[in-house]
Design an enzyme around this catalytic site. Sequence first.
Site, short mmCIF file in Angstrom:
data_model
loop_
_atom_site.label_atom_id
_atom_site.label_comp_id
_atom_site.label_asym_id
_atom_site.label_seq_id
_atom_site.Cartn_x
_atom_site.Cartn_y
_atom_site.Cartn_z
N GLY A 134 0.79 -1.23 0.00
CA GLY A 134 0.00 0.00 0.00
C GLY A 134 0.82 1.27 0.00
N LYS A 205 2.68 -10.63 -3.62
CA LYS A 205 3.53 -9.50 -3.25
C LYS A 205 4.98 -9.94 -3.05
CE LYS A 205 -0.46 -7.29 -1.12
NZ LYS A 205 -1.16 -7.03 0.16
#
Length: 431
Positions: A134, A205
Amino acid sequence: MKRMNIGLLGIGTVGGGVFELLKSNIKEIQRKTSVDMKIVAVADKNIARAKEIVGSAIEVTDDAFKLVADKEIDVIVELIGGTTIAKDLVMKAIENKKHVVTANKALLANFGNELFQLAKKNNVTLAFEASVAGGIPILKSIREGLAGNKIEWVAGIINGTTNFILTEMREKGISFAKALSEAQSLGYAEADPTFDIEGIDAAHKLTILAGLSFGIPMSFKDVYVEGIKALEQKDIRYAEELGYRIKLLGIAKKRDQGIELRVHPTLIPEKRLIANVNGAMNAVVVKGNMVGPTLYYGAGAGALPTASAVVADLIDISRSSQVPLHGFDEGKIDSIPIYKIDDAISGYYLRIRVSDKPGVLAEITKLFGDKKISIDAMLQKEPQEHESEADIVILSHLAVEKDINAVIHSIESLSATIGKVIKIRLEELSK
């Protein structure tokens, strides 16, 4: 002032955040770039909702390919997600010589190698800071801030949903099922939480982190993935007694003959800063050979934190940043072997349910000695009243996974052992 026309594909949570951030901070961005960034068109299936967000001055359509083909648009921001229509849109945008910014970790983990080559061929940028953690600028830190280092390992809490669940289990003493229900009621977990709790989101990720850290192709298929749904409250409690906390970690380690890529629940010493990252927050530790371990902490999801990363990429594009997409020069990406999980090296937590009778502990410790695996710490729990069974918890020093599995097999074969041995990997994250 130079103008940058942006086509926004998807105006859900993150897309709405990008629109709000650009509207609120545009003067500050102009001071930093001398570029007037404007979202000139939005594509979303829900046209009515999109118009409510952006107003009447911005074109809204349900045809994303129209934006990708629009010659007046300089940059496409892809926030649709998934690996089907999003892949087609990104490829077409690149072929049309448009820069692309995306938060799509699944797309990059599965098709990043192909997309990077296409972007290089068409002399455009494919930017993806928002795809991992994020609002934490972790990819920029690896590619730029740590560029003078050889990265030795990366370990991260890179899924906020699972971190929230594990925090609730530890702080409130509740079960996994109860903690998951709380996460869903608060909006931290989806109605179908599979991608999060099974570790798949974290594996996407980790694939990206490893690619940029070690200069290897994106190799999602090679990541070992284990989720958190089998964790029991007693394991959280026993880990605490031994001075550890359990987190779902994505771990990438460079070894002499290859790289470990693994996502799984992990015991971390409670004195480590990352062990104290709670709730839905993210954190990543990166170990460079010169700088040592460095920690990056912040909000790993949400409208504005993720939008912050998207807009940072837009700013880089406006400045004509020439940092290689992969962090390594073209042609310098190495296909280094990826270790199978059986060859991984870790410490281990084992919980063994046994009949409460003399000699059992001696039998178990002998099995460790036979494989030359050292025991670091041990808990021997007393049976509950009116019970004849007890838990033994053992922490091992570093061992090869296949050797610890052989010890577990032998323990499970003992007449005193009841059921399966619970195994959780352990990482010191200190050197």
